[in-house]
Design an enzyme around this catalytic site. Structure first.
Site, short mmCIF file in Angstrom:
data_model
loop_
_atom_site.label_atom_id
_atom_site.label_comp_id
_atom_site.label_asym_id
_atom_site.label_seq_id
_atom_site.Cartn_x
_atom_site.Cartn_y
_atom_site.Cartn_z
N VAL A 1 0.84 -1.20 0.00
CA VAL A 1 0.00 0.00 0.00
C VAL A 1 0.88 1.25 0.00
O VAL A 1 0.68 2.18 -0.79
CB VAL A 1 -0.95 0.00 1.24
CG1 VAL A 1 -1.62 1.34 1.42
CG2 VAL A 1 -1.99 -1.10 1.09
N THR B 1 -5.17 -0.89 6.92
CA THR B 1 -6.50 -1.34 7.34
C THR B 1 -6.50 -1.58 8.84
O THR B 1 -5.73 -2.40 9.34
CB THR B 1 -6.87 -2.63 6.60
OG1 THR B 1 -6.80 -2.35 5.21
CG2 THR B 1 -8.26 -3.11 6.96
N ARG C 1 -5.87 -2.61 -5.38
CA ARG C 1 -5.68 -4.06 -5.43
C ARG C 1 -4.27 -4.37 -5.88
O ARG C 1 -3.73 -3.66 -6.74
CB ARG C 1 -6.66 -4.68 -6.44
CG ARG C 1 -8.09 -4.58 -6.04
CD ARG C 1 -9.00 -4.71 -7.23
NE ARG C 1 -8.81 -3.59 -8.16
CZ ARG C 1 -9.39 -3.49 -9.34
NH1 ARG C 1 -10.18 -4.44 -9.77
NH2 ARG C 1 -9.17 -2.44 -10.12
N LYS D 1 -13.93 0.52 5.20
CA LYS D 1 -12.89 -0.36 4.64
C LYS D 1 -13.19 -1.84 4.95
O LYS D 1 -13.17 -2.69 4.06
CB LYS D 1 -11.53 0.04 5.22
CG LYS D 1 -10.42 -0.92 4.94
CD LYS D 1 -10.03 -0.92 3.47
CE LYS D 1 -9.16 -2.11 3.17
NZ LYS D 1 -8.41 -1.99 1.97
N PHE E 1 -16.53 -9.76 -9.10
CA PHE E 1 -16.38 -10.64 -7.92
C PHE E 1 -17.44 -11.73 -7.88
O PHE E 1 -17.95 -12.11 -6.84
CB PHE E 1 -16.35 -9.81 -6.62
CG PHE E 1 -14.95 -9.35 -6.33
CD1 PHE E 1 -14.33 -8.44 -7.17
CD2 PHE E 1 -14.22 -9.86 -5.27
CE1 PHE E 1 -13.03 -8.05 -6.98
CE2 PHE E 1 -12.91 -9.47 -5.06
CZ PHE E 1 -12.31 -8.56 -5.92
N GLY F 1 -7.96 -15.52 -1.48
CA GLY F 1 -6.78 -15.55 -0.63
C GLY F 1 -6.18 -14.16 -0.58
O GLY F 1 -6.88 -13.17 -0.81
N CYS G 1 -5.37 -9.57 2.33
CA CYS G 1 -6.42 -8.64 2.76
C CYS G 1 -7.75 -9.31 3.06
O CYS G 1 -8.22 -9.27 4.20
CB CYS G 1 -6.60 -7.55 1.73
SG CYS G 1 -5.06 -6.68 1.43
N LYS H 1 -3.42 -14.39 -6.77
CA LYS H 1 -4.18 -13.93 -7.94
C LYS H 1 -3.16 -13.53 -9.01
O LYS H 1 -1.97 -13.43 -8.70
CB LYS H 1 -5.10 -12.78 -7.57
CG LYS H 1 -4.39 -11.49 -7.19
CD LYS H 1 -5.43 -10.44 -6.92
CE LYS H 1 -4.91 -9.07 -7.15
NZ LYS H 1 -5.89 -8.05 -6.92
N ARG I 1 0.81 -14.78 0.02
CA ARG I 1 0.27 -14.83 1.39
C ARG I 1 -1.19 -15.30 1.35
O ARG I 1 -1.99 -14.77 0.59
CB ARG I 1 0.39 -13.45 2.05
CG ARG I 1 1.84 -13.09 2.34
CD ARG I 1 1.98 -11.67 2.85
NE ARG I 1 1.56 -10.70 1.86
CZ ARG I 1 1.51 -9.40 2.09
NH1 ARG I 1 1.84 -8.92 3.26
NH2 ARG I 1 1.11 -8.57 1.14
C1 UGA Z 1 -8.53 -6.52 -1.91
C2 UGA Z 1 -9.61 -5.52 -2.34
O1 UGA Z 1 -10.16 -5.92 -3.59
C3 UGA Z 1 -9.03 -4.10 -2.46
O2 UGA Z 1 -10.07 -3.18 -2.78
C4 UGA Z 1 -8.39 -3.72 -1.14
O3 UGA Z 1 -7.77 -2.44 -1.20
C5 UGA Z 1 -7.32 -4.75 -0.78
O4 UGA Z 1 -7.92 -6.07 -0.71
C6 UGA Z 1 -6.76 -4.37 0.56
O5 UGA Z 1 -7.51 -4.41 1.54
O6 UGA Z 1 -5.61 -3.90 0.63
P1 UGA Z 1 -6.52 -7.75 -3.19
O7 UGA Z 1 -6.25 -8.47 -1.92
O8 UGA Z 1 -5.37 -7.16 -3.93
O9 UGA Z 1 -7.56 -6.55 -2.96
O10 UGA Z 1 -7.21 -8.81 -4.17
P2 UGA Z 1 -8.65 -9.03 -4.82
O11 UGA Z 1 -8.62 -8.60 -6.22
O12 UGA Z 1 -9.72 -8.46 -3.96
O13 UGA Z 1 -8.75 -10.63 -4.79
C7 UGA Z 1 -8.77 -11.32 -3.54
C8 UGA Z 1 -8.94 -12.80 -3.75
O14 UGA Z 1 -10.26 -13.10 -4.20
C9 UGA Z 1 -8.01 -13.44 -4.77
O15 UGA Z 1 -7.52 -14.66 -4.27
C10 UGA Z 1 -8.89 -13.66 -5.97
O16 UGA Z 1 -8.45 -14.73 -6.77
C11 UGA Z 1 -10.21 -13.97 -5.30
N1 UGA Z 1 -11.39 -13.70 -6.17
C12 UGA Z 1 -11.64 -12.45 -6.61
C13 UGA Z 1 -12.25 -14.74 -6.49
O17 UGA Z 1 -12.05 -15.90 -6.08
N2 UGA Z 1 -13.35 -14.48 -7.28
C14 UGA Z 1 -13.61 -13.22 -7.73
O18 UGA Z 1 -14.64 -13.06 -8.43
C15 UGA Z 1 -12.74 -12.19 -7.40
#
Ligand code: UGA
Length: 450
Positions: free
Chosen positions: A15, A125, A158, A208, A253, A261, A264, A324, A331
């Site tokens: 961040v 956060t 993200r 948040k 989503f 995973g 966050c 992702k 992590r």
């Molecule tokens: C998440 C939030 O999306 C951000 O808005 C936030 O700022 C961030 O956490 C944080 O708190 O710092 P991030 O952890 O980078 O962001 O990743 P995401 O894009 O949210 O994905 C999280 C997980 O969900 C991944 O493992 C992804 O593969 C999974 N996912 C996402 C799914 O299984 N299905 C979906 O439709 C979307």
């Protein structure tokens, strides 16, 4: 009203670093600091300490332009800057509550170095009411003599798209208690032209956790739909499209698979559950979201077993280790649980990820032939009885499946992210198993096993 001239960013992780670079790119003078001296030295040389697309060139540009400077001396950064963004880590304690010791430590350093008014902005956060504790801590350590405000400005960027998210946020949330804090933060963010929600500090902090918990809820919801689709012979990708076109639901989503995973979502969900419990609010809805997510890997293993029967001594290609795509972050990645689980089953694993292999090696040292790291997706697939897709990296979409077909031992793909086209795979002679979207099974031309 007094003006500010220097922005301090305390903590240069996933961040903090994009924030520091982003503000510098907007033209502000920025000083970034972190107590990890080695990390600061790497950043000072223009190296990004983690993989984040587009960040490194922007970092170099702003270091060279002199708008961004980094130092391991946190106190010096505090004394130089007027606005201090707190971007330190808030890891998880065993009981699920956030460990705020890094926030406390940096706030004590802030207290020791206050040399005039500072606007202290929480970006890490943190649980609701953390700002109250920050205020109390500074007052205690400065014996009530300090001039400062504490504001909350939660970050929504993200990993993998951090730079784009910084410059094109959906919204900016600021929680403030004074006119000066409000003015300064509005001025900082004005060039981004994004909708800005101005509210009180407690509300901003809560937004948040509510946002990340809601995202987690959406994912667990679609994963349950996926299971139901499998049971009744429907296709979850079509369900997601069919419901996502409703603007009240939205298309994002709703990608079913091995679950969420990262550093966050799982952690913030746990923290939010903990906060609700502390305040005697029954938020068992979120416990269910968590339970569903934790069951995803077992569900996936069952699918692999459905494809292969016995897993012991099977050679499995694991495509994707990062939590992702477009990050090297592992992590809380679903892949970690899966790898442990498959090793326990006695399988041979051939791992490949475009960015996360170095990090993975720290957790699972190479142990051939049980566990090998491979230089490409094709190499990982060589001799495999099945390819398991765990992260939807772009390069997996672009594979030449005829070529893959030639190197595998058995043409079987289990797609944990529903990211491949079943027809393409079927055309290349593969059996395809998705998550909640039916399977394309080819048991040979003349026989179908039960
Ligand atoms: C998440 C939030 O999306 C951000 O808005 C936030 O700022 C961030 O956490 C944080 O708190 O710092 P991030 O952890 O980078 O962001 O990743 P995401 O894009 O949210 O994905 C999280 C997980 O969900 C991944 O493992 C992804 O593969 C999974 N996912 C996402 C799914 O299984 N299905 C979906 O439709 C979307």
């Amino acid at each position: 009203m007094e003006k500010f001239s220097v922005i301090g960013v305390l903590g240069l992780g996933h961040v903090g670093l994009p924030t520091a670079v982003g503000f510098a790119e907007l033209g502000w003078r920025v000083v970034g600091t972190d107590n990890d001296t080695e990390k600061v030295q790497r950043i000072a040389r223009g190296e990004c300490p983690f993989y984040e697309p587009d960040l490194e060139p922007l970092l170099r540009k702003n270091l060279e332009a002199g708008r961004l400077r980094v130092t391991p001396d946190v106190g010096e950064a505090v004394r130089t800057a007027d606005v201090l963004f707190i971007c330190v880590g808030t890891p998880q304690k065993p009981d699920g509550s956030p460990d705020l010791s890094q926030v406390e430590a940096v706030i004590r350093t802030v207290s020791e170095n206050l040399n005039g008014y500072k606007l202290i902005v929480e970006k890490s956060t943190v649980p609701v009411q953390t700002a109250q504790w920050i205020k109390r801590t500074i007052q205690r350590y400065t014996k009530g003599n300090a001039q400062f405000d504490v504001a909350s400005n939660p970050e929504f960027l993200r990993e993998g798209t951090a730079v784009r998210d910084f410059f094109h946020p959906d919204r900016i949330v600021i929680g403030v208690e004074s006119e000066r804090a409000r003015e300064w933060l509005l001025e900082l963010y004005r060039p981004l032209n994004a909708p800005i929600v101005v509210t009180d500090v407690n509300t901003a902090e809560l937004i948040k956790h509510a946002a990340n918990s809601f995202l987690a809820l959406k994912i667990s919801f679609i994963n349950m739909i996926a299971d139901l689709c499998e049971a009744v012979g429907a296709d979850v990708t079509e369900v997601a499209r069919g419901i996502g076109l409703d603007p009240r639901i939205g298309p994002h989503f709703l990608q079913a698979g091995v679950g969420f995973g990262g550093y966050c979502l799982p952690k913030d969900l746990k923290a939010f559950i903990h906060i609700a419990e502390e305040h005697n609010v029954d938020f068992s809805l979120l416990k269910e979201v968590e339970r569903i997510n934790e069951a995803r890997i077992e569900r996936f293993v069952r699918k692999v077993r459905e494809a292969l029967w016995v897993l012991k001594d099977k050679v499995l290609a694991i495509w994707g280790i990062a939590f992702k795509p477009n990050t090297d972050d592992i992590r809380e990645a679903p892949s970690l649980k899966l790898i442990r689980r498959l090793l326990d089953e006695g399988a041979f694993l051939r791992l490949y990820d475009p960015a996360a292999m170095e990090n993975a090696r720290q957790v699972f040292p190479e142990d051939p032939p049980r566990l090998c790291y491979c230089a490409s997706a094709l190499e990982a697939a060589t001799g495999a009885h099945a390819i398991l897709v765990i992260t939807e990296w772009d390069e997996f979409h672009q594979m030449d499946w005829q070529q893959v077909r030639k190197v595998v031992a058995l043409p079987i793909v289990v797609d944990g992210r529903n990211c491949l086209a079943p027809e393409t795979l079927a055309a290349a002679g593969f059996e395809y198993y998705g998550m909640g979207r039916g399977s394309v099974k080819r048991y040979g031309s003349e026989e179908h096993l039960p």
